[in-house]
Design a protein around this motif. Structure first.
Motif, PDB file in Angstrom:
ATOM      1  N   GLY A  36       0.795  -1.216   0.000  1.00 12.37           N
ATOM      2  CA  GLY A  36       0.000   0.000   0.000  1.00 12.37           C
ATOM      3  C   GLY A  36       0.829   1.268   0.000  1.00 12.37           C
ATOM      4  O   GLY A  36       0.350   2.335  -0.392  1.00 12.37           O
ATOM      5  N   ALA A  37       2.085   1.173   0.412  1.00 11.71           N
ATOM      6  CA  ALA A  37       2.968   2.340   0.469  1.00 11.71           C
ATOM      7  C   ALA A  37       3.793   2.530  -0.803  1.00 11.71           C
ATOM      8  O   ALA A  37       4.537   3.504  -0.910  1.00 11.71           O
ATOM      9  N   VAL A  38       3.666   1.619  -1.775  1.00 10.32           N
ATOM     10  CA  VAL A  38       4.438   1.750  -3.020  1.00 10.32           C
ATOM     11  C   VAL A  38       3.981   3.018  -3.750  1.00 10.32           C
ATOM     12  O   VAL A  38       2.786   3.300  -3.837  1.00 10.32           O
ATOM     13  N   ARG A  39       4.942   3.740  -4.271  1.00 12.40           N
ATOM     14  CA  ARG A  39       4.674   5.022  -4.938  1.00 12.40           C
ATOM     15  C   ARG A  39       3.721   4.847  -6.125  1.00 12.40           C
ATOM     16  O   ARG A  39       3.672   3.765  -6.726  1.00 12.40           O
ATOM     17  N   PRO A  40       3.006   5.882  -6.495  1.00 13.67           N
ATOM     18  CA  PRO A  40       2.166   5.817  -7.697  1.00 13.67           C
ATOM     19  C   PRO A  40       3.016   5.453  -8.921  1.00 13.67           C
ATOM     20  O   PRO A  40       4.128   5.958  -9.087  1.00 13.67           O
ATOM     21  N   GLY A  41       2.511   4.555  -9.731  1.00 16.07           N
ATOM     22  CA  GLY A  41       3.247   4.108 -10.910  1.00 16.07           C
ATOM     23  C   GLY A  41       4.345   3.113 -10.580  1.00 16.07           C
ATOM     24  O   GLY A  41       5.159   2.786 -11.438  1.00 16.07           O
ATOM     25  N   GLY A  42       4.382   2.608  -9.349  1.00 12.63           N
ATOM     26  CA  GLY A  42       5.446   1.716  -8.903  1.00 12.63           C
ATOM     27  C   GLY A  42       5.285   0.290  -9.412  1.00 12.63           C
ATOM     28  O   GLY A  42       4.318  -0.058 -10.100  1.00 12.63           O
ATOM     29  N   ARG A  43       6.273  -0.528  -9.034  1.00 16.07           N
ATOM     30  CA  ARG A  43       6.302  -1.921  -9.472  1.00 16.07           C
ATOM     31  C   ARG A  43       6.653  -2.816  -8.290  1.00 16.07           C
ATOM     32  O   ARG A  43       7.519  -2.485  -7.491  1.00 16.07           O
ATOM     33  N   ILE A  44       5.970  -3.969  -8.223  1.00 12.89           N
ATOM     34  CA  ILE A  44       6.177  -4.941  -7.153  1.00 12.89           C
ATOM     35  C   ILE A  44       6.519  -6.281  -7.775  1.00 12.89           C
ATOM     36  O   ILE A  44       5.915  -6.677  -8.774  1.00 12.89           O
TER      37      ILE A  44
END
Length: 187
Positions: A36-44
């Motif tokens: 939930g804390a991953v930046r906008p446009g991020g990748r996991i």
């Protein structure tokens, strides 16, 4: 928070198939918070899809966001089929294969969950290299006494030493759940 439906479904697929290596709920909830804390446009990236329990926590943690790209890699075709049988959001990509072979095409990530020997016990340097600056790496199953294996104890010791002393990481060992190490990439 109730257990998300995707997690419950993954746990049921695991039970039906006799798969016993799903992420524990405490680790999954923590993973959801990190997702939930991953930046906008991020990748996991999840290494070790299993039946999809960890992936379910990641998806739930994103809370309906569709701006994050999620990749999950599973080596075993039969286990991969368990997670592939589920319906996932369009921004989730399941990969069948060895993460070692996939690193060159996967790119870099803001959050990596290393939940399989590949990417953790082997190729840990490539996992670290796949982190974006400020990216987070979560490694689980780091309490060897839970597994009762000399090999597991040796390998988790090597992983812990690498992560906790790596000059490009800030890392903390958490003696909770299955034993976690959380790292952030410096830079």
């Amino acid at each position: 928070m109730n257990t998300p439906a995707a997690v419950s479904a993954a746990q049921e697929r695991a039970r039906a198939a006799g798969f016993t290596m799903s992420s524990e709920e405490s680790c999954g909830r923590f993973l959801g918070v990190l997702a939930g804390a991953v930046r906008p446009g991020g990748r996991i990236l999840e290494i070790g899809t299993g039946s999809g329990a960890g992936l379910g926590w990641i998806v739930a943690g994103l809370g309906g966001r569709s701006d994050v790209e999620v990749h999950s890699v599973e080596l075993d075709p039969a286990i991969h089929a368990l997670a592939a049988a589920a319906e996932w959001p369009s921004w989730v990509r399941l990969h069948l294969g060895d993460v070692h072979d996939l690193y060159p095409v996967l790119g870099s990530f803001d959050l990596i969950f290393a939940d399989a020997p590949g990417g953790k016990w082997t190729d840990l340097d490539r996992t670290i290299a796949a982190l974006t600056p400020g990216g987070l790496l979560l490694v689980d199953d780091m309490r060897p006494e839970r597994w009762g294996s000399a090999d597991h104890e040796r390998l988790t010791g090597e992983v812990a030493t690498t992560l906790l002393t790596h000059p490009g990481l800030n890392a903390v060992e958490l003696t909770w759940s299955t034993g976690l190490i959380l790292c952030s990439r410096i830079g």
